[in-house]
Scaffold this motif. Structure first.
Motif, mmCIF file in Angstrom:
data_model
loop_
_atom_site.group_PDB
_atom_site.id
_atom_site.type_symbol
_atom_site.label_atom_id
_atom_site.label_comp_id
_atom_site.label_asym_id
_atom_site.label_seq_id
_atom_site.Cartn_x
_atom_site.Cartn_y
_atom_site.Cartn_z
ATOM 1 N N ARG A 93 27.018 -60.618 69.470
ATOM 2 C CA ARG A 93 28.085 -59.615 69.500
ATOM 3 C C ARG A 93 28.555 -59.276 68.086
ATOM 4 O O ARG A 93 28.761 -58.121 67.748
ATOM 5 C CB ARG A 93 29.270 -60.153 70.321
ATOM 6 N N PHE A 94 28.680 -60.317 67.270
ATOM 7 C CA PHE A 94 29.113 -60.102 65.886
ATOM 8 C C PHE A 94 28.105 -59.221 65.160
ATOM 9 O O PHE A 94 28.475 -58.291 64.439
ATOM 10 C CB PHE A 94 29.251 -61.461 65.175
ATOM 11 N N SER A 95 26.816 -59.522 65.408
ATOM 12 C CA SER A 95 25.762 -58.741 64.750
ATOM 13 C C SER A 95 25.838 -57.276 65.175
ATOM 14 O O SER A 95 25.691 -56.365 64.353
ATOM 15 C CB SER A 95 24.407 -59.352 65.097
ATOM 16 N N LYS A 96 26.107 -57.058 66.473
ATOM 17 C CA LYS A 96 26.206 -55.675 66.964
ATOM 18 C C LYS A 96 27.402 -54.954 66.338
ATOM 19 O O LYS A 96 27.313 -53.795 65.945
ATOM 20 C CB LYS A 96 26.345 -55.670 68.486
ATOM 21 N N ASP A 97 28.543 -55.687 66.265
ATOM 22 C CA ASP A 97 29.739 -55.078 65.670
ATOM 23 C C ASP A 97 29.527 -54.764 64.193
ATOM 24 O O ASP A 97 29.965 -53.732 63.696
ATOM 25 C CB ASP A 97 30.954 -56.009 65.835
ATOM 26 N N LEU A 98 28.830 -55.693 63.523
ATOM 27 C CA LEU A 98 28.553 -55.487 62.091
ATOM 28 C C LEU A 98 27.693 -54.244 61.905
ATOM 29 O O LEU A 98 27.901 -53.437 60.988
ATOM 30 C CB LEU A 98 27.830 -56.716 61.531
ATOM 31 N N GLU A 99 26.726 -54.081 62.810
ATOM 32 C CA GLU A 99 25.854 -52.907 62.741
ATOM 33 C C GLU A 99 26.658 -51.623 62.957
ATOM 34 O O GLU A 99 26.457 -50.626 62.267
ATOM 35 C CB GLU A 99 24.768 -53.021 63.796
ATOM 36 N N LYS A 100 27.610 -51.707 63.915
ATOM 37 C CA LYS A 100 28.467 -50.540 64.165
ATOM 38 C C LYS A 100 29.267 -50.215 62.914
ATOM 39 O O LYS A 100 29.462 -49.056 62.566
ATOM 40 C CB LYS A 100 29.446 -50.856 65.304
ATOM 41 N N PHE A 101 29.742 -51.264 62.256
ATOM 42 C CA PHE A 101 30.532 -51.087 61.038
ATOM 43 C C PHE A 101 29.672 -50.437 59.949
ATOM 44 O O PHE A 101 30.123 -49.576 59.198
ATOM 45 C CB PHE A 101 31.047 -52.455 60.572
ATOM 46 N N TYR A 102 28.418 -50.848 59.888
ATOM 47 C CA TYR A 102 27.507 -50.309 58.870
ATOM 48 C C TYR A 102 27.212 -48.839 59.127
ATOM 49 O O TYR A 102 27.222 -48.016 58.219
ATOM 50 C CB TYR A 102 26.206 -51.117 58.864
ATOM 51 N N ILE A 109 16.949 -51.393 54.917
ATOM 52 C CA ILE A 109 17.370 -51.159 56.297
ATOM 53 C C ILE A 109 16.656 -49.970 56.931
ATOM 54 O O ILE A 109 16.204 -50.034 58.060
ATOM 55 C CB ILE A 109 18.904 -51.017 56.359
ATOM 56 N N TYR A 110 16.517 -48.878 56.174
ATOM 57 C CA TYR A 110 15.947 -47.674 56.786
ATOM 58 C C TYR A 110 14.432 -47.556 56.633
ATOM 59 O O TYR A 110 13.782 -46.970 57.476
ATOM 60 C CB TYR A 110 16.640 -46.434 56.233
ATOM 61 N N LYS A 111 13.872 -48.110 55.558
ATOM 62 C CA LYS A 111 12.420 -47.980 55.380
ATOM 63 C C LYS A 111 11.696 -49.222 55.887
ATOM 64 O O LYS A 111 10.705 -49.132 56.579
ATOM 65 C CB LYS A 111 12.080 -47.765 53.895
ATOM 66 N N LEU A 112 12.216 -50.393 55.491
ATOM 67 C CA LEU A 112 11.518 -51.620 55.887
ATOM 68 C C LEU A 112 12.029 -52.153 57.230
ATOM 69 O O LEU A 112 11.479 -53.118 57.758
ATOM 70 C CB LEU A 112 11.681 -52.695 54.804
ATOM 71 N N LYS A 113 13.096 -51.531 57.753
ATOM 72 C CA LYS A 113 13.666 -51.897 59.066
ATOM 73 C C LYS A 113 14.022 -53.383 59.155
ATOM 74 O O LYS A 113 13.772 -54.034 60.167
ATOM 75 C CB LYS A 113 12.687 -51.549 60.211
ATOM 76 N N LEU A 114 14.583 -53.926 58.089
ATOM 77 C CA LEU A 114 14.979 -55.332 58.111
ATOM 78 C C LEU A 114 16.299 -55.473 58.863
ATOM 79 O O LEU A 114 17.112 -54.552 58.866
ATOM 80 C CB LEU A 114 15.136 -55.855 56.683
ATOM 81 N N PRO A 115 16.544 -56.638 59.508
ATOM 82 C CA PRO A 115 17.814 -56.821 60.228
ATOM 83 C C PRO A 115 19.013 -56.874 59.270
ATOM 84 O O PRO A 115 18.893 -57.300 58.118
ATOM 85 C CB PRO A 115 17.631 -58.151 60.954
ATOM 86 N N LEU A 116 20.170 -56.457 59.769
ATOM 87 C CA LEU A 116 21.330 -56.250 58.910
ATOM 88 C C LEU A 116 21.929 -57.546 58.344
ATOM 89 O O LEU A 116 22.264 -57.609 57.158
ATOM 90 C CB LEU A 116 22.389 -55.470 59.691
ATOM 91 N N ILE A 117 22.058 -58.577 59.198
ATOM 92 C CA ILE A 117 22.793 -59.772 58.740
ATOM 93 C C ILE A 117 22.139 -60.443 57.516
ATOM 94 O O ILE A 117 22.811 -60.661 56.511
ATOM 95 C CB ILE A 117 23.004 -60.771 59.908
ATOM 96 N N PRO A 118 20.807 -60.746 57.560
ATOM 97 C CA PRO A 118 20.224 -61.356 56.354
ATOM 98 C C PRO A 118 20.338 -60.441 55.128
ATOM 99 O O PRO A 118 20.620 -60.917 54.018
ATOM 100 C CB PRO A 118 18.750 -61.570 56.713
#
Lengths: 88, 561
Positions: free
Chosen positions: A7-16, B179-188
């Protein structure tokens, strides 16, 4: 715990994404419009004014073409005169 | 007095604002009701109109409205002693900014997510709405003009910040590609980006960068202003995903980290306040001001109330509100976030600085305190050093980086927004050359640059008082529109919650703008004189029109009675 993380990851993505979503959408649609003009002009036999540039774009477009023909279930390019560079 | 008391009293007051005052206003006056279908649901298009989680939306709103202003304003304002700045920041946040932001958001949500200018057109009159747009353009122009000078000054004074500040641009560019070209996940990607940003701080301390003292007759400040505008011009036409989006995001995270570090350190160190309680007049100040009223109110600017918040509230935030009751959470707490940043700045200046300068005390304050961002950076840096043990240079660089990144992201977005308005004017008034992206960007960059370079000549942020005044005039105009809406809905006593702060801030900022008009004219700064005159005339026109409408409503009520 894992649920919370997801959920945190999804919210962070929304924030981004949230703040600039509309600008990105606008830019994407402009690129799509441009692509449509080029595609349709050739379809209707109108000479493509960007053909020279399209040729220059080939190296950049090739990996995308490869991904696309694999995605639609074709092992190789189905154009006889246009083989996929990634499969040859 | 101990600075921790200042922090605790401030937080207690904010808590009162949140739990009592805003609750009363939201339920009794605005009548927030979750049954109302918000524009995010009504016009849902997955692009502009999307219902968002209230915490995410608050994060967006807070980072979008937070610029360098809540730091710069209070850092100058404490020259009159700690009490006036503290009181205005606390009361201003609770009764002015919170109400303003929440009301602007509410008005927009109730009106299909339209901007405050359009709402003004609807409720006050179409010509007034067009004038409103002129004020919005001028505020953006001044934001860019003022922030250009602030970043340039900070870059010269804090040479250790150059590597991390420009490194942040590189990090954002790489992040966008990942994020947009290599499509890596956001958290790392986020974790690596934040670590990289903070790793650049010690590198910046080890390798300070400064430009030559004079190049083609240009001072260091002027050279930085030129570099900044070249950068801002390029940044504003690059695709948003490539730079602006990751930059805003990293900056948002950095803001939360910075605030946590600062408040945690204040609690640990509990420094004593070195500033006197109250100084009624100052003889030598950065803005050239002498008296406390009305100047304090336009100096603190966004630390207490800001018209820019209304632009953001009604521009993007209102289109993402999920439930009507979220309006209080997002709008009121957004203003509180900015208020807490201002409170931290005041503490850093009035208490933190005494940790660096042993001579700084109540007796020597007026003589030694120089005001401006440098005081926040040095004072706050000293508190973080004492509290968490982060080396002095590094903690000062950290805070300086916070100021530069805030100002720079606001400037990037400001130039882009200015460009949109210019293109829109090209459409409305049929001026074909203004419609193009390139020309509109050049006009936006050139006008802001003219103002920045004007401020560089005398080494001061000459535009600052005018920016404060215009920004708060815009806030008072927004509150006035809200007042008209409430009066039209027959909430006569409830409208006072908006109209009383509106009257106060309108008088103070208008008075300030008038004084400044004379100052600019005497200093032969004709560019700012003309700008100031435009602001005064436009405000008068909007206020007169709104008063006419209010008069009509009240006369109708009297006739009915």
């Amino acid at each position: 715990m894992i649920k919370k993380l997801v959920r945190f990851s999804k919210d962070l993505e929304k924030f981004y994404v949230g703040m600039h979503k509309s600008a990105i959408f606008k830019e994407n649609s402009e690129i799509d419009d441009f692509f449509m003009i080029i595609t349709f002009s050739e379809l209707y036999g109108i000479e493509n004014p960007y053909s020279l540039y399209t040729l220059e774009m080939l190296p950049a477009l090739m990996p995308r073409f490869h991904r696309w023909h694999q995605k639609v279930g074709l092992k190789h390019s189905f154009f006889e005169n246009f083989p996929c560079s990634c499969c040859c | 007095m101990n600075a921790v008391w200042l922090m605790l009293i401030g937080f207690a007051a904010f808590a009162f604002g949140w739990f009592v005052y805003s609750r009363f206003y939201a339920s009794k006056v605005l009548e927030l009701d979750d049954k109302f279908v918000t524009p995010a649901h009504e016009f849902r298009d997955e692009v502009d109109f999307v219902p968002a989680n209230k915490f995410v939306l608050w994060g967006h709103h807070f980072t979008a409205v937070a610029g360098a202003a809540p730091i710069v304003g209070p850092a100058i304002a404490v020259q009159w002693g700690w009490l006036p700045a503290f009181l205005w920041v606390v009361i201003g946040t609770i009764a002015f900014a919170g109400i303003h932001d929440m009301s602007a958001l509410w008005a927009s949500v109730r009106n299909e997510g339209k901007s405050i200018g359009t709402i003004c057109t609807r409720f006050v009159g179409s010509k007034v709405g067009q004038l409103f747009m002129v004020v919005i353009f001028l505020v953006l122009l001044m934001v860019n003009g003022a922030f250009g000078v602030i970043i340039a000054k900070e870059s010269v004074e804090q040479a250790t910040t150059i590597i991390p500040a420009w490194g942040a641009v590189a990090i954002a560019l790489i992040m966008g590609q990942c994020i947009y070209k290599l499509k890596l996940p956001l958290i790392p990607v986020t974790i690596v980006a934040v670590i990289a940003l903070y790793a650049l701080v010690p590198l910046g301390v080890a390798v300070p960068v400064s430009l030559p003292d004079s190049l083609f007759g240009l001072s260091q400040n002027a050279q930085w202003v030129i570099i900044l505008y070249i950068y801002a011009g390029i940044a504003s036409i690059l695709p948003v995903w490539a730079l602006l989006q990751p930059r805003d995001y990293v900056n948002g995270i950095q803001l939360f980290v910075g605030l946590i570090l600062l408040y945690a350190s204040i609690l640990i160190v509990s420094p004593n306040i070195a500033a006197p309680t109250f100084i009624p007049a100052v003889t030598d100040t950065p803005g050239g001001w002498h008296i406390i009223v009305p100047v304090l109110f336009i100096t603190v600017a966004c630390g207490a109330i800001s018209g820019f918040h209304g632009i953001v509230s009604s521009g993007t935030t209102s289109k993402q509100v999920d439930k009507m009751k979220d309006v209080r959470f997002v709008g009121y707490l957004g203003a509180m976030g900015e208020g807490s940043l201002s409170l931290a700045t005041i503490i850093a200046c009035v208490a933190g600085l005494s940790l660096v300068n042993a001579d700084l005390n109540v007796a020597s304050w007026a003589e030694l305190y120089k005001g401006g961002v440098a005081s926040f950076v040095k004072g706050g840096g000293a508190i973080i050093y004492e509290g968490l043990g982060i080396p002095k240079e590094a903690s000062a660089t950290l805070l300086s980086l916070m100021v530069i990144l805030f100002a720079a992201t606001t400037m990037d977005a400001g130039i882009r927004l200015q460009r949109y308005i210019i293109q829109e004017w090209g459409d409305i008034y049929n001026i074909s050359f203004l419609r193009g992206k390139g020309i509109a960007t050049i006009v936006a960059v050139a006008t802001s640059f003219a103002i920045s370079i004007n401020g560089v000549s005398d080494g001061k942020v000459a535009i600052w008082p005018l920016f404060g005044a215009t920004n708060q005039l815009l806030a008072s105009l927004t509150l006035m529109v809200v007042g008209v809406i409430l009066l039209r809905s027959r909430k006569f006593s409830g409208s006072l919650v908006a109209l009383v702060p509106m009257s106060f801030i309108l008088i103070m900022s208008f008075w300030g703008a008038l004084i400044k008009l004379g100052d600019y004219f005497r200093a032969e700064n004709y560019l700012l004189t003309v700008l100031n005159a435009i602001v005064i005339v436009v405000t008068l026109l909007v206020v007169l029109s709104a008063l006419k409408v209010i008069g009509e409503i009240l006369a109708k009520k009297k006739a009915e009675a």
